[in-house]
Design a protein around this motif. Structure first.
Motif, PDB file in Angstrom:
ATOM      1  N   ARG A   1     -19.931  44.490  14.401  1.00  0.00           N
ATOM      2  CA  ARG A   1     -19.332  43.982  15.326  1.00  0.00           C
ATOM      3  C   ARG A   1     -18.421  42.921  14.674  1.00  0.00           C
ATOM      4  O   ARG A   1     -17.681  42.140  15.695  1.00  0.00           O
ATOM      5  CB  ARG A   1     -20.148  43.424  16.436  1.00  0.00           C
ATOM      6  N   GLU A   2     -18.288  42.495  13.514  1.00  0.00           N
ATOM      7  CA  GLU A   2     -17.443  41.642  12.847  1.00  0.00           C
ATOM      8  C   GLU A   2     -17.724  40.310  13.410  1.00  0.00           C
ATOM      9  O   GLU A   2     -16.891  39.488  13.807  1.00  0.00           O
ATOM     10  CB  GLU A   2     -15.834  41.918  13.041  1.00  0.00           C
ATOM     11  N   GLU A   3     -18.864  39.852  13.335  1.00  0.00           N
ATOM     12  CA  GLU A   3     -19.389  38.598  13.851  1.00  0.00           C
ATOM     13  C   GLU A   3     -20.363  37.833  12.584  1.00  0.00           C
ATOM     14  O   GLU A   3     -21.239  37.063  13.020  1.00  0.00           O
ATOM     15  CB  GLU A   3     -20.403  38.618  15.370  1.00  0.00           C
TER      16      GLU A   3
ATOM     17  N   GLU B   1     -20.872  48.058   4.522  1.00  0.00           N
ATOM     18  CA  GLU B   1     -20.037  49.100   4.870  1.00  0.00           C
ATOM     19  C   GLU B   1     -20.152  49.761   5.914  1.00  0.00           C
ATOM     20  O   GLU B   1     -21.442  50.226   6.341  1.00  0.00           O
ATOM     21  CB  GLU B   1     -19.901  50.475   3.593  1.00  0.00           C
ATOM     22  N   ALA B   2     -19.115  49.637   6.723  1.00  0.00           N
ATOM     23  CA  ALA B   2     -19.126  50.128   8.363  1.00  0.00           C
ATOM     24  C   ALA B   2     -18.186  51.398   8.349  1.00  0.00           C
ATOM     25  O   ALA B   2     -17.164  51.551   7.961  1.00  0.00           O
ATOM     26  CB  ALA B   2     -18.527  48.944   9.041  1.00  0.00           C
ATOM     27  N   LEU B   3     -18.848  52.605   9.211  1.00  0.00           N
ATOM     28  CA  LEU B   3     -17.748  53.684   9.596  1.00  0.00           C
ATOM     29  C   LEU B   3     -16.898  52.988  10.491  1.00  0.00           C
ATOM     30  O   LEU B   3     -15.625  53.629  10.654  1.00  0.00           O
ATOM     31  CB  LEU B   3     -18.945  54.537  10.335  1.00  0.00           C
ATOM     32  N   LEU B   4     -17.184  51.930  11.476  1.00  0.00           N
ATOM     33  CA  LEU B   4     -16.322  51.552  12.399  1.00  0.00           C
ATOM     34  C   LEU B   4     -16.514  49.908  12.478  1.00  0.00           C
ATOM     35  O   LEU B   4     -17.547  49.707  12.316  1.00  0.00           O
ATOM     36  CB  LEU B   4     -16.425  52.109  13.777  1.00  0.00           C
ATOM     37  N   THR B   5     -15.356  49.333  12.990  1.00  0.00           N
ATOM     38  CA  THR B   5     -15.689  47.761  13.213  1.00  0.00           C
ATOM     39  C   THR B   5     -15.362  47.662  14.802  1.00  0.00           C
ATOM     40  O   THR B   5     -14.555  48.496  15.406  1.00  0.00           O
ATOM     41  CB  THR B   5     -14.483  47.168  12.312  1.00  0.00           C
TER      42      THR B   5
ATOM     43  N   LEU C   1     -12.827  49.933  17.415  1.00  0.00           N
ATOM     44  CA  LEU C   1     -13.412  50.436  18.772  1.00  0.00           C
ATOM     45  C   LEU C   1     -12.468  49.582  19.779  1.00  0.00           C
ATOM     46  O   LEU C   1     -12.263  50.433  20.858  1.00  0.00           O
ATOM     47  CB  LEU C   1     -14.651  49.901  19.088  1.00  0.00           C
ATOM     48  N   LEU C   2     -12.250  48.575  19.634  1.00  0.00           N
ATOM     49  CA  LEU C   2     -11.075  47.783  20.910  1.00  0.00           C
ATOM     50  C   LEU C   2      -9.700  47.780  20.438  1.00  0.00           C
ATOM     51  O   LEU C   2      -9.156  47.159  21.416  1.00  0.00           O
ATOM     52  CB  LEU C   2     -11.727  46.219  20.848  1.00  0.00           C
ATOM     53  N   ALA C   3      -9.279  48.677  19.693  1.00  0.00           N
ATOM     54  CA  ALA C   3      -7.885  48.657  19.332  1.00  0.00           C
ATOM     55  C   ALA C   3      -6.903  49.054  20.352  1.00  0.00           C
ATOM     56  O   ALA C   3      -5.818  48.728  20.826  1.00  0.00           O
ATOM     57  CB  ALA C   3      -7.523  49.501  18.034  1.00  0.00           C
ATOM     58  N   ASP C   4      -7.483  49.996  20.929  1.00  0.00           N
ATOM     59  CA  ASP C   4      -6.580  50.687  22.423  1.00  0.00           C
ATOM     60  C   ASP C   4      -6.947  50.037  23.484  1.00  0.00           C
ATOM     61  O   ASP C   4      -6.595  50.659  24.773  1.00  0.00           O
ATOM     62  CB  ASP C   4      -6.830  52.181  22.225  1.00  0.00           C
TER      63      ASP C   4
END
Length: 173
Positions: A145-147, A161-165, A169-172
């Motif tokens: 969640r980058e918090e 190490e994250a598969l996604l940040t 997820l929120l890019a679009d």
């Protein structure tokens, strides 16, 4: 698998929701990643297990109870690596174990986790494994969640190490 494949699978499983949500550490968020929806969806679970299996190397795996147990079990099968389960606290009956499964002194272990916010539950598992004699330097997570989790774990000599940040997820959105 691409990031887009995993994001699409999470969304199709309705595991990414928007609104106002209270998080486990007490804060609030405008989005929520429902780990139980993506961990109980066969496509999501398969994609995550494949991605984690590519990254774990020869290390033993550890999953944080309860949320990461499906992840570690599926990854164990894909990677052909044994695993242990780390309880939040030792059970008060039976063997009284905090770590379930076989763990040898000095064994290299990679912790698997579902969603990282502050990194508290992952660090708790790392510390329990280290106290049991394991060598733990990495945590793999589905979504960061980058918090602060990455920084918090780094202070304790652990790489996240994250598969996604959250940014992915929120890019679009």
């Amino acid at each position: 698998m691409t990031d887009e494949d995993l994001i699409a699978a999470l969304c199709e499983a309705d595991a990414v929701r928007f609104g106002e949500f209270e998080l486990s550490h007490g804060g609030t968020s405008e989005y929520y990643v429902d780990k139980y929806l993506f961990e109980t969806d066969p496509r999501c679970l398969s994609l995550v297990a494949d991605a984690f299996a590519e990254r774990v190397g020869d290390a033993k795996l550890a999953g944080v109870a309860l949320g990461a147990v499906p992840l570690v079990a599926a990854t164990s099968v894909r990677a052909d690596s044994p695993y242990v389960i780390v309880r939040k606290r030792a059970k008060e009956y039976g063997t009284g174990n905090r770590i379930e499964g076989r763990l040898s002194e000095g064994e290299e272990v990679v912790v698997l986790e579902d969603v990282a916010t502050t990194g508290g539950s992952a660090l708790d598992a790392v510390e329990a494994l280290r106290e049991a004699g394991a060598t733990v330097e990495r945590v793999l997570v589905v979504v960061d969640r980058e918090e602060g989790a990455r920084e918090h774990l780094a202070e304790h000599g652990v790489e996240l190490e994250a598969l996604l940040t959250a940014s992915d997820l929120l890019a679009d959105r």
